[in-house]
Design an enzyme around this catalytic site. Structure first.
Site, PDB file in Angstrom:
ATOM      1  N   ASN A  67       0.852  -1.191   0.000  1.00 40.25           N
ATOM      2  CA  ASN A  67       0.000   0.000   0.000  1.00 40.25           C
ATOM      3  C   ASN A  67       0.889   1.241   0.000  1.00 40.25           C
ATOM      4  O   ASN A  67       1.471   1.584   1.023  1.00 40.25           O
ATOM      5  CB  ASN A  67      -0.892  -0.021   1.260  1.00 40.25           C
ATOM      6  CG  ASN A  67      -1.747   1.216   1.377  1.00 40.25           C
ATOM      7  OD1 ASN A  67      -1.867   1.994   0.437  1.00 40.25           O
ATOM      8  ND2 ASN A  67      -2.346   1.400   2.551  1.00 40.25           N
ATOM      9  N   TRP A  68       0.979   1.878  -1.170  1.00 37.94           N
ATOM     10  CA  TRP A  68       1.865   3.046  -1.275  1.00 37.94           C
ATOM     11  C   TRP A  68       1.175   4.343  -0.849  1.00 37.94           C
ATOM     12  O   TRP A  68       1.793   5.422  -0.892  1.00 37.94           O
ATOM     13  CB  TRP A  68       2.410   3.151  -2.714  1.00 37.94           C
ATOM     14  CG  TRP A  68       3.296   1.978  -3.058  1.00 37.94           C
ATOM     15  CD1 TRP A  68       3.950   1.172  -2.158  1.00 37.94           C
ATOM     16  CD2 TRP A  68       3.618   1.461  -4.350  1.00 37.94           C
ATOM     17  NE1 TRP A  68       4.657   0.187  -2.824  1.00 37.94           N
ATOM     18  CE2 TRP A  68       4.471   0.346  -4.177  1.00 37.94           C
ATOM     19  CE3 TRP A  68       3.277   1.828  -5.652  1.00 37.94           C
ATOM     20  CZ2 TRP A  68       4.978  -0.404  -5.240  1.00 37.94           C
ATOM     21  CZ3 TRP A  68       3.798   1.081  -6.723  1.00 37.94           C
ATOM     22  CH2 TRP A  68       4.634  -0.011  -6.511  1.00 37.94           C
ATOM     23  N   HIS A  87      -9.824   1.256   4.426  1.00 40.19           N
ATOM     24  CA  HIS A  87      -8.590   1.516   5.185  1.00 40.19           C
ATOM     25  C   HIS A  87      -8.893   2.548   6.285  1.00 40.19           C
ATOM     26  O   HIS A  87      -9.662   3.492   6.071  1.00 40.19           O
ATOM     27  CB  HIS A  87      -7.494   2.028   4.247  1.00 40.19           C
ATOM     28  CG  HIS A  87      -6.146   2.040   4.900  1.00 40.19           C
ATOM     29  ND1 HIS A  87      -5.784   3.008   5.803  1.00 40.19           N
ATOM     30  CD2 HIS A  87      -5.097   1.192   4.818  1.00 40.19           C
ATOM     31  CE1 HIS A  87      -4.565   2.753   6.246  1.00 40.19           C
ATOM     32  NE2 HIS A  87      -4.125   1.651   5.660  1.00 40.19           N
ATOM     33  N   GLU A 130      -5.674  -4.350  10.710  1.00 36.98           N
ATOM     34  CA  GLU A 130      -4.679  -3.304  10.955  1.00 36.98           C
ATOM     35  C   GLU A 130      -5.036  -2.527  12.217  1.00 36.98           C
ATOM     36  O   GLU A 130      -5.929  -1.667  12.182  1.00 36.98           O
ATOM     37  CB  GLU A 130      -4.638  -2.333   9.771  1.00 36.98           C
ATOM     38  CG  GLU A 130      -4.256  -2.983   8.457  1.00 36.98           C
ATOM     39  CD  GLU A 130      -3.660  -1.964   7.490  1.00 36.98           C
ATOM     40  OE1 GLU A 130      -2.491  -2.146   7.129  1.00 36.98           O
ATOM     41  OE2 GLU A 130      -4.326  -0.994   7.133  1.00 36.98           O
TER      42      GLU A 130
END
Ligand code: PGA
Length: 252
Positions: free
Chosen positions: A10-11, A96, A168
């Site tokens: 994930n950039w 996210h 996460e």
């Protein structure tokens, strides 16, 4: 059946055209990706097309970092599943915590994104995680359960092979220090039980990957854990050598 491991890069909103060109070429030249592993790159939207053409014919796969649920229409700034598919993108990242926090995405919005993406044949990674405050108040499982139940509402079992859950813990992201293996293990076991309860007759439950300060020093410990099907990597995925080391350690 043995499940494929997954390493997801994930950039975020980082790198430019030139950086991405060098990074992807570097990864392609270093990585001899073996069967049994998915390596997925998620560049910012403007570089999807570039990465798509660089990785054509390789085993690397492409993901967006977001998606919109409508097919087309007056939704300024949004991107549909068909547009992503047109670019050779086969994955979408959804929910996210940075989008939940900065763009105020709710579980209801996330659910619409999940349903519209899987119906179009995209694979998705649905991110869930607790805040520091929720963990402190011992609300971790409650919060994760809520995000899973509401994020996956209305998903039929046929679509489960297209779904990956990314766990996460929010306060750990970008901190340089991953959650402890005990914490990762207990939450992954909880997610696995929760998915079994939600989809009792399914033989193929979603894979569960861990994200949050994964690096070359902690990857071996993390990827050895039961119920950890791979990792979602932010910072360390923007350095070719570190990212390729992580991938090779997950393969082992
Ligand atoms: P990090 O980011 O590896 O830099 O903590 C992970 C993520 O947010 O996906």
């Amino acid at each position: 059946m043995k499940r494929n491991k997954l390493v997801f890069a994930n950039w975020k909103m980082n790198l430019n055209f030139k950086d991405i060109d060098l990074l992807v070429r570097g990864i392609l030249s270093r990585l001899d990706v073996t069967d049994g592993l998915n390596v997925v790159l998620a560049p910012p939207f403007p570089y999807l097309s570039k990465v798509s053409s660089l990785i054509t014919g390789s085993q690397l796969e492409l993901s967006s970092q977001n998606i919109f649920w409508e097919k087309e229409g007056p939704y300024t700034g949004e991107v549909s599943a068909d547009m992503l598919l047109d670019l050779g993108c086969r994955w979408a990242m959804i929910g996210h915590s940075e989008r939940r926090q900065h763009l105020l995405e709710t579980n209801e919005m996330i659910n619409k994104k999940v349903l519209s993406s899987i119906e179009k044949g995209l694979k998705i990674i649905l991110c869930v995680g607790e805040s520091f405050e929720q963990r402190r108040r011992k609300k971790t499982f409650e919060s994760i359960s809520d995000q899973l139940q509401r994020g996956l509402r209305g998903v039929s079992e046929n679509f489960l092979p297209q779904i990956v859950i990314g766990y996460e813990p929010i306060w750990v992201i970008g901190s340089g220090e991953a959650a402890s293996v005990d914490d990762i293990s207990s939450v992954h076991n909880f997610i696995s039980d929760e998915l079994s309860n939600m989809f009792p007759s399914s033989k193929s439950l979603p894979r569960i990957v861990y994200g949050g300060s994964v690096n070359t020093a902690n990857i071996e410990q993390i990827s050895r854990l039961d119920n950890v099907d791979g990792v979602l990597v932010g910072n360390a995925s923007m350095d070719c050598d570190r990212f390729c080391d992580i991938v090779m350690k997950v393969v082992k």
